[in-house]
Design a protein around this motif. Structure first.
Motif, PDB file in Angstrom:
ATOM      1  N   ARG B 288     -98.036   0.993-124.388  1.00  0.00           N
ATOM      2  CA  ARG B 288     -99.332   1.751-123.268  1.00  0.00           C
ATOM      3  C   ARG B 288    -100.833   1.687-124.324  1.00  0.00           C
ATOM      4  O   ARG B 288     -99.987   1.814-125.070  1.00  0.00           O
ATOM      5  N   THR B 289    -101.701   1.856-123.854  1.00  0.00           N
ATOM      6  CA  THR B 289    -102.419   1.487-125.170  1.00  0.00           C
ATOM      7  C   THR B 289    -103.700   3.110-124.466  1.00  0.00           C
ATOM      8  O   THR B 289    -104.252   2.906-123.273  1.00  0.00           O
ATOM      9  N   GLU B 290    -103.620   3.790-125.681  1.00  0.00           N
ATOM     10  CA  GLU B 290    -104.719   4.835-125.147  1.00  0.00           C
ATOM     11  C   GLU B 290    -105.630   5.532-126.203  1.00  0.00           C
ATOM     12  O   GLU B 290    -106.042   4.628-127.163  1.00  0.00           O
TER      13      GLU B 290
ATOM     14  N   VAL C 253    -114.237  12.760-113.100  1.00  0.00           N
ATOM     15  CA  VAL C 253    -113.155  12.871-113.294  1.00  0.00           C
ATOM     16  C   VAL C 253    -113.210  11.707-115.373  1.00  0.00           C
ATOM     17  O   VAL C 253    -113.032  10.555-114.718  1.00  0.00           O
ATOM     18  N   GLY C 254    -113.146  12.503-116.857  1.00  0.00           N
ATOM     19  CA  GLY C 254    -112.408  11.333-117.679  1.00  0.00           C
ATOM     20  C   GLY C 254    -114.434  11.247-118.340  1.00  0.00           C
ATOM     21  O   GLY C 254    -113.547  10.734-119.258  1.00  0.00           O
ATOM     22  N   GLU C 255    -115.230  11.212-117.235  1.00  0.00           N
ATOM     23  CA  GLU C 255    -116.424  10.812-118.530  1.00  0.00           C
ATOM     24  C   GLU C 255    -116.548  12.675-119.515  1.00  0.00           C
ATOM     25  O   GLU C 255    -116.723  13.508-119.024  1.00  0.00           O
ATOM     26  N   ARG C 256    -117.622  12.038-120.102  1.00  0.00           N
ATOM     27  CA  ARG C 256    -117.272  13.688-121.135  1.00  0.00           C
ATOM     28  C   ARG C 256    -119.041  13.823-121.108  1.00  0.00           C
ATOM     29  O   ARG C 256    -119.289  14.665-120.647  1.00  0.00           O
TER      30      ARG C 256
ATOM     31  N   SER D 279    -109.238  -5.618-118.701  1.00  0.00           N
ATOM     32  CA  SER D 279    -108.948  -4.569-118.812  1.00  0.00           C
ATOM     33  C   SER D 279    -109.440  -3.263-117.895  1.00  0.00           C
ATOM     34  O   SER D 279    -110.962  -3.963-117.098  1.00  0.00           O
ATOM     35  N   PHE D 280    -108.783  -2.547-117.734  1.00  0.00           N
ATOM     36  CA  PHE D 280    -109.566  -1.624-116.989  1.00  0.00           C
ATOM     37  C   PHE D 280    -108.942  -0.239-118.228  1.00  0.00           C
ATOM     38  O   PHE D 280    -108.707   0.226-118.073  1.00  0.00           O
ATOM     39  N   VAL D 281    -110.400   1.018-118.122  1.00  0.00           N
ATOM     40  CA  VAL D 281    -110.091   2.153-118.279  1.00  0.00           C
ATOM     41  C   VAL D 281    -109.406   3.232-117.085  1.00  0.00           C
ATOM     42  O   VAL D 281    -109.961   2.850-116.395  1.00  0.00           O
ATOM     43  N   GLY D 287    -106.740  15.084-119.021  1.00  0.00           N
ATOM     44  CA  GLY D 287    -108.062  14.366-119.825  1.00  0.00           C
ATOM     45  C   GLY D 287    -107.678  13.227-120.947  1.00  0.00           C
ATOM     46  O   GLY D 287    -108.518  12.413-121.281  1.00  0.00           O
ATOM     47  N   ARG D 288    -106.485  12.563-120.604  1.00  0.00           N
ATOM     48  CA  ARG D 288    -106.062  11.218-121.669  1.00  0.00           C
ATOM     49  C   ARG D 288    -107.285   9.703-120.482  1.00  0.00           C
ATOM     50  O   ARG D 288    -107.091  10.276-119.942  1.00  0.00           O
ATOM     51  N   THR D 289    -107.269   9.694-121.906  1.00  0.00           N
ATOM     52  CA  THR D 289    -108.107   7.986-121.105  1.00  0.00           C
ATOM     53  C   THR D 289    -106.787   7.045-122.088  1.00  0.00           C
ATOM     54  O   THR D 289    -106.536   6.573-122.788  1.00  0.00           O
TER      55      THR D 289
END
Lengths: 374, 374, 374, 374
Positions: B288-290, C253-256, D279-281, D287-289
């Motif tokens: 996994r890439t974080e 969610v996830g956007e800062r 890829s996708f985010v 809160g983890r990306t």
């Protein structure tokens, strides 16, 4: 206009690179896979032939049988693609060329430098086309970078940084793809240096138009018990005095296929990354930063000829690979294909691997990269 | 609660790093610039004092005068910040410490290794705080990377790649900032290696918690006529056997301040870039890439303490710098600041520069990085 | 040269934006926080004063007391910074301006449009500087984008896309920062639209130099039970006929803090992102893609004046904020600061919020954005 | 195993999408182009047939002739691929289906909604496979996003932002590709909305598994004199109450093919971009990306089946397209291909275009997206 007919040696069930060659060869509709010695196991070769949807009679279990039969058929194949493990490259190429069949081979050319020198003799004697699939030289933006540097966009090249990190061999090697790569009997002298370092070497010379004249190599087998290098750093000197750093690694956890090339000249720089291959950064001497993208109207003829879709429609690895086959098809038609790697690149590559391995082993410091003559 | 009062030596009109120190020192509202010997030219020092809006009487043209006067005043300064060119670091630090004033100094500690050893004796004898502003160790995400590696997130570290490309000295050096950097009399032995290579060296040791034990250096003066190196590659060995590559360059056209650190361990990797400092890539061992970002709830106490804004509100170079001053203020208050670089980092850094310069000059190959003892 | 002395109302213990204003005000060494009514609770105001390290006698618990005392002191404050919740903006600004103190206020100007109109009358009557900290207009690259568009780099602007996604209110709001934002009594009519949508609105007008004349709003309270909008889309028409889309969300969610502005003209485009604020993409009409970066020699005077570090040394949110205070200091010195938002921006912003809220509530479709005259 | 034989209608000299279909169809070695009515001009059709390297006798100038001849041949084609301009989609599909030939058609299904309804009747009556090449649904990471959302990774979907900016029609349309797109006679009712907006619409429904129930459309012809829309914003409501914004533009100078989809749910978000499709985010609720990448071991079966190369070897547009043909080949073999768009998607898409065009023209505000029943 009929299609060129391809034979393949290697590429049996479970292979990665065989299907890649098949797709790449056929992508532009000018070549068709027609025969193969996909495996020395007859059943497995037959199974592969079915998957490739070729005539069952043309799935051989022996390359010599393939050559014998195909050169007799009126609709026999026009060339051989070699996708075996490295140690079989030389015998396969020799057999084909001696029978008058052109060859396109996966890299490296052979398992050792001596083999490469032998193959050079064979190629020259045969007078038939021979090409090596240094895939990354097929990317349109790589060809654009080469063209711009050749046209002087950077001024004299001073510094080259080429890196190729991967992480998939960071743990014990398991699986077909991994196992042969860490086995000296099947990979030859070099592990990482021969598997991916040599891609980086070729790319650096290809894009800059320079040749490496000296190197200082530091190769390591990082994973305990491994017999071949899995992490390499090689300092380079080019023929114009430029300096280079080449890094290749298969223990860089999390990296997939991070080939990246940066070239800096007196008045500009270029930065290309394989994992986002459809653009490169162009640093202008006046401080401006440009992103040159696939499909741009400013691209030169080499990049345009190597693109199939408009800007913004990503092309990738298979299309880059297909560009090498498109070049090879040109050779077979008697046209020039000056960007296509051939036996001289193969010899240089093997000399690079051999020199780097030996220089690292002996701790020799700076070592000339000598290319044996005829 | 009153503010700590800072004196500055250097930082006169035209200086870059002086105002940076002033901003960094004052950012958190705990320190105030109160005096300075900004220039040896009285008029220029006075002009600087006006710009800094300090009491005109406290803009000195001589550090000794500053020390004499300030140590007499009831509201005299609490410490000295050194922002002069490198060759003046030692005398300034010596004068302050001998007068009992704590010192925070721009890097490198001194102009030569011998000077650094002398400074180490002085610091130890003085028993006063001494800090070195290796700025990049102040970034919250750098501190987070350090903390995660210390906690074992990557397993044993195997490979470190640290690079620091710049392009601003690719042509003839002009301007105040450039000229002293290419002048051996003012910069010391190292050019690029001392200006930015040493930042990369410190960062690599800081984040990994490892120490370099051997190096192989290849330094070059690429621009014709230049006396100091402007492009450096140094191979590293760390005390746990890990391998490293350090690249620093000031002739990489188009690069601004491209400091980047990659650390790979047995089961993970970290990739941080100074030009986008508010995140790093964390490669997990399971593939996994974080992207770890500033402000994330998962950040540890070091990173949280070093952040002033919520996630998504970028912090930068000045805030990183301010974190060093915040640490220094802790030291002055008698608290611990274990992340703040000090004289031992200064000595290691100067040994790194000296060893790399000499090893490159002599072509010595792998060379131990020895740190002279007391 | 002495520093300007700042008073602050709001910014007590636990506040986010108060310390940000303090840092921003003091960053360039021309302003010093000297007094504050940080909280209506005397003990808490005193505690804040200690943390800010101001004279304990100047930490008031009441703004009127502050104004009364400070306007009597020979060293009294020069202006008031307002960092309270929105509903207190008007009374604080009124009290200060009536006492002759210039005001710099956090956005939005007031809690309602009517209040903003009242404040406009007060500002005009007082004849004292009044500024609004639309922070994002302080970024150097935002100012560069504005300058380039004003100079015609894109030709006529045709399309504007401004978005501001956040995710922190995707769940039930907890914590001081969240709670007042979802409370109509403290936030005013608008939730997300007033908290961040209005930033996007201001940025779009600021950069393009255009004014919105009509809008179509679709605001929603997505989280069950929420009384104020937390997700907004507003279609825009500008005075030159250009079209716009404004998206603001606090449930992404996830956007800062993903503020991003794209402007497309007849022959170019600009794309700026707050989370990587030190560059923007410049699309040229001939198809070339340029990355314009902080520190570039091609930057105009507005961007250069707003930068403190060389290219490659990231600046961020605090520095952008400080640029507004630097502009405000200019105003106080009697110089022009044409980029600094003022009461007219405040009225426009409140009209935007009020019009969007009402148009969405009523389902009115396209609605003129009318700015009441005097 | 023999290959499926494909006929093509359209795709003559100068066409973009015809060769794309040919490559996509043949990529996996299971389909071969065997016949075509590439142009109504016999010479041009013949020329195209030569370039495609098919039997000269099978390059027809009329689709009916093709159907008549091919259905008689023992080795006749197995299906028809339609790559003509939009207004010819219906007659071509009708002719093929009535002759019992399965159809795979470029999007949109037809030129008008009424035609799509007619085609639905035809498809149902024929009982033969019919597929629509909504290309972007073929990307492995798009399929992964769909699978993760279906599995609840985001919780209930709340917000969808889908955008598709291009810039190539920002100036007067010139060239074959541009001209038919701005001509109502050949494109149908919609310009940008029908050319690319409909891709965005399909992608949003495909990935979320939701259906749009209402929309509010704002379409504009920005370039003076243009008859069809070239810039569109459409607000969406989905059947679960989620809100959406769809933006499509062909006047966004500098954008190539910027399709991007963001989906936010109660406890997560996904962000995918067509120009970096591998890829996708993935925003986690805690809160983890995460960056989910092609080739990752965590990918589900849909994404894995749609990938041909290991991680780090980029796949692109042609491979995504090929995945649709791979699905279509499954249908022809009697297997299920649940991800492959069909006539119901075609009808929905045409209803979307028709409703958006009419709602924008009439200024109707929120308008139901009604799908006429049988």
């Amino acid at each position: 206009m009929t299609k060129l007919k391809m034979a393949m040696v290697g590429g049996g069930p479970g292979a990665f690179i065989g299907p890649v060659h098949r797709i790449a060869a056929e992508l532009d509709g000018r070549i068709a896979l027609a025969a193969g010695a996909f495996s020395s196991d007859a059943a497995r070769s037959k199974e592969a032939g079915e998957r490739y949807r070729i005539d069952a009679a043309r799935a051989y279990s022996d390359l010599n049988a393939l050559i014998a039969a195909e050169t007799q058929r009126p609709d026999g194949v026009d060339f051989l693609a070699i996708v075996t493990p490295n140690h079989l490259h030389l015998p396969a190429a020799r057999a084909a060329l001696k029978a008058g069949l052109p060859v396109i081979s996966d890299k490296p050319a052979t398992a050792t430098l001596n083999e490469a020198l032998e193959l050079r003799r064979i190629v020259r004697a045969a007078g038939k086309p021979y090409a090596l699939t240094y895939t990354y030289s097929g990317y349109p933006l790589v060809r654009e970078a080469r063209a711009r540097i050749a046209a002087g966009a950077l001024g004299t090249v001073r510094k080259v940084v080429v890196e190729y990190p991967q992480g998939w061999l960071a743990a014990e090697a398991t699986g077909k793809q991994a196992e042969w790569r860490v086995d000296p009997a099947r990979s030859g002298l070099g592990g990482c240096i021969g598997d991916i370092g040599v891609h980086a070497f070729h790319l650096a010379e290809f894009v800059t138009g320079l040749t490496v004249t000296e190197l200082l190599a530091d190769l390591a087998a990082v994973v305990p018990g491994r017999l071949l290098d899995d992490d390499c750093t090689v300092l380079l000197r080019f023929d114009n005095g430029a300096r280079g750093v080449l890094m290749a690694s298969q223990i860089s956890v999390g990296e997939r296929n991070g080939l990246r090339l940066r070239v800096y000249g007196e008045r500009g720089g270029i930065d290309w990354r394989q994992e986002s291959p459809n653009s490169f950064v162009l640093h202008h001497g006046d401080g401006r930063t440009e992103i040159v993208k696939a499909g741009d109207a400013t691209l030169g003829p080499d990049a345009q000829a190597a693109s199939r879709t408009p800007g913004g429609h990503p092309e990738g690895y298979l299309e880059a690979f297909a560009n090498l086959y498109a070049d090879f098809a040109k050779l077979l038609r008697g046209e020039a294909a000056p960007l296509l790697p051939g036996i001289d690149d193969g010899v240089r590559s093997m000399a690079f691997i051999a020199t780097a391995v030996e220089a690292s082993r002996s701790g020799a410091g700076w070592t000339p990269l000598l290319i044996p003559g005829e």
